[in-house]
Every structure is written in structure tokens, then in C-alpha cells.
Write a protein that holds these residues in place. Structure first.
Motif, short mmCIF file in Angstrom:
data_model
loop_
_atom_site.label_atom_id
_atom_site.label_comp_id
_atom_site.label_asym_id
_atom_site.label_seq_id
_atom_site.Cartn_x
_atom_site.Cartn_y
_atom_site.Cartn_z
N GLU A 269 0.82 -1.20 0.00
CA GLU A 269 0.00 0.00 0.00
C GLU A 269 0.86 1.26 0.00
O GLU A 269 0.56 2.23 -0.72
CB GLU A 269 -0.92 0.00 1.23
N TYR A 270 1.93 1.24 0.78
CA TYR A 270 2.81 2.41 0.84
C TYR A 270 3.50 2.63 -0.51
O TYR A 270 3.61 3.78 -0.98
CB TYR A 270 3.86 2.24 1.93
N ALA A 271 3.95 1.56 -1.15
CA ALA A 271 4.61 1.68 -2.45
C ALA A 271 3.67 2.27 -3.49
O ALA A 271 4.07 3.12 -4.30
CB ALA A 271 5.13 0.32 -2.90
N GLN A 272 2.42 1.85 -3.45
CA GLN A 272 1.44 2.39 -4.40
C GLN A 272 1.24 3.89 -4.17
O GLN A 272 1.11 4.67 -5.12
CB GLN A 272 0.11 1.66 -4.26
N SER A 273 1.22 4.30 -2.91
CA SER A 273 1.02 5.72 -2.61
C SER A 273 2.21 6.56 -3.07
O SER A 273 2.04 7.74 -3.42
CB SER A 273 0.79 5.91 -1.11
N ARG A 274 3.39 5.97 -3.08
CA ARG A 274 4.59 6.72 -3.47
C ARG A 274 4.85 6.70 -4.97
O ARG A 274 5.39 7.65 -5.53
CB ARG A 274 5.82 6.13 -2.75
#
Length: 313
Positions: free
Chosen positions: A115-120
């Protein structure tokens, strides 16, 4: 595909297994390390993987630092193989140097990293690899691979970056299947981990303890049952029966030490917050109860502190 440039961040058990799989496809990956002293140390020690048949094979890699990334110019794919608790910092540091890439692939247990990678980065250039293989550390530079089953690679919501097909071919020895939506498979793995990892860590046993000890098995299955209810309330349709998969995984990796057990053995910090802890947090948001997962979470957090106390005393 032999001209592919692939990076690996996190050169532990999973990073070593992926490097070996790439070697089998004729590629030598770039292993990205924090500083030059780490590079020097890893080059001097080398890396070996012990196969299920007892053979020990050398794993080939190019060790570089984050500062060396611009010299590579273009990395087609970067596998993020750090622990979940190190993921955000590692990705942020990577992105300060990495300008030209096709895809980031997350390989972490539990929820949060993908999820964090997608947000970045955005949805299109992020995928998750759900690895159903057992590998653990033997000594400083040797890891033991005990085998496994089918692994899954995909993106969220039906996205299919064409790079996925190349990656699946390069990792063919890991039996990687591309799926339309990776979320159900991530949740299936989450529930299996929620049962196997904390129970084996608490009992200080290999994964076979789930098979041989009926009480341990019942405890693990109850954790999975709570997770099933949470997934259902999240609108997630699991790809199979997670209880049956838990037994299957425990059988196939019976000689493996779970990552949570290994983490407690080596340094005392685990991924419990991203596995059972994540299930507990979501259950509260949904006004559900998850007492078994909460108990397992508290026990592992207590063991983390105990290990740290014992190391400083």
C-alpha cells in the motif's frame, strides 16, 4: 530478457532466493546495500544457498550502494525484500537515487508495504509477489531452501503491466503465476502467516509443530478463522480455503523456521504488527472481535521485549 537489469533491496532469506532464481535464468542481479562497508562485507563473505537435496550453490550478484544506482542508469525491476518494518525507509532511500525503472515489486509479509509503495509510485508501476516457499538462514552467508508451492504475482484491481510476464518467466523455478488481482492472494498468505508464524515463534519450533502438535494446530486455525471473517467483511473473496492451505504450507515447509521465529532468534524484532497486529486493527475498525489474533500479537510483542532485555543484561 538476458539484458534485463534487476535490483534487489534486502539480501536476507527471500532476497537470496530471488537472486538464485534469477541466476537460474541467466541473470546476475544488483544487490543494493546501505553503504560501502556492507558491500565490502557481502562481497568478501559471498552467498550460498543450500538446496533441498543438500547441494550448496553459490549465488551470483553485483553488490552496489544506493549511491551507485545512477551508474546503472536503468533498472527494469527492483525487488523489495526488506522486512516490513524497514520497507518505508528503504523505498524512500531507493527513490532518491532511482530515476529510471519499470516496476517495483514488494515481497513483504502482511499488510502495509504494498500500500505504501502504491502511494509513493502509483498503481501501474507497483506489483506484489506472494512467495510460498521456505528459506531460512544457517550461518552468516548461507541460507537453506526447503522448497514450497505456487507463488503469485500481480497488481491491484486487474492492472497488468507487461513487465509482469517477463518477471514470471525469470522466476520460473519458483512456480510464479500471474493473477488478475493480487489482493485476495495477499490476504490468503496473510491468514496463513497469522497462524503459522506466531505459533511457531512462541513454541520455538519448525513449521512442523503445526502438524505434530494438535494444540498448536488448533490455535493456528482459530487465528485463521478470525481472519476469514475479517476478510469477508472487507469484501475480499479468498482464492481458496486458508485453513487447508495452512496445513498444506506447514507440510511443505515442515523443516523451515518461520520468519517470525528467525527474527526472534536473531534480533528480537518481528513483523507481528503487519500480520496479526494488522488483523486486530482492522477488526476494531469493523467492530469485530479477534481475541486469538490479539493474544498472539501480545505474546509476540512480549517476547520481542524479552529477547531485547536478555541481550542487554
Amino acid at each position: 530478457m538476458r539484458n534485463y537489469r534487476i535490483g534487489i533491496v534486502g539480501f536476507g532469506a527471500i532476497g537470496t532466493l530471488i537472486a538464485y532464481a534469477l541466476n537460474k535464468s541467466g541473470l546476475i542481479p544488483y544487490v543494493i546495500l546501505r553503504n560501502s562497508s556492507k558491500v565490502k562485507d557481502v562481497k568478501a563473505q559471498g552467498r550460498k544457498l543450500r538446496l533441498p537435496d543438500g547441494r550448496e550453490l553459490r549465488v551470483y550478484f553485483n553488490a552496489i550502494t544506493y549511491n551507485d544506482i545512477p551508474k546503472v542508469k536503468h533498472l527494469n525491476v527492483v525487488f523489495m525484500c526488506t522486512k516490513a518494518y524497514d520497507f518505508n525507509n528503504a523505498l524512500n532511500e531507493l527513490l532518491t537515487k532511482l530515476r529510471n525503472f519499470d516496476m517495483i515489486i514488494t515481497c513483504q509479509n502482511g499488510l502495509g508495504s504494498f500500500e505504501y509503495a502504491q502511494s509513493r509510485i502509483g498503481l501501474h508501476r507497483v506489483a506484489a509477489l506472494v512467495i510460498n516457499h521456505g528459506v531460512h538462514k544457517i550461518d552468516r552467508n548461507t541460507f537453506k531452501y526447503v522448497g514450497g508451492g505456487r507463488s503469485y504475482l500481480g497488481q491491484k484491481g486487474g492492472l497488468k503491466n507487461s513487465t509482469l510476464y517477463d518477471v514470471a518467466k525469470l522466476l520460473n523455478i519458483l512456480n510464479v503465476v500471474i493473477v488478475n488481482d493480487i489482493e485476495p492472494y495477499r490476504w490468503q498468505k496473510l491468514l496463513v502467516n497469522a497462524g503459522i508464524n506466531p505459533v511457531t515463534a512462541i513454541l520455538w519450533g519448525k513449521n512442523e509443530v503445526i502438524i505434530k502438535n494438535s494444540y498448536a494446530r488448533e490455535l493456528a486455525l482459530r487465528a485463521v478463522s478470525e481472519g476469514e471473517l475479517i476478510a469477508k467483511n472487507m469484501g475480499i473473496t479468498l482464492p481458496g480455503d486458508p485453513k487447508s492451505e495452512l496445513i498444506d504450507v506447514a507440510n511443505k515447509t515442515k523443516n523451515n523456521y518461520s520468519s517470525m521465529y528467525q527474527d526472534l532468534m536473531h534480533k528480537g524484532k518481528t513483523e507481528i504488527d503487519y500480520i496479526n497486529g494488522a488483523l486486530v486493527r482492522i477488526s476494531k475498525q469493523l467492530n469485530l472481535k479477534a481475541p486469538v489474533n490479539e493474544l498472539l500479537y501480545l505474546l509476540i510483542k512480549a517476547l520481542e521485549l524479552q529477547v531485547r532485555f536478555s541481550k542487554t543484561s
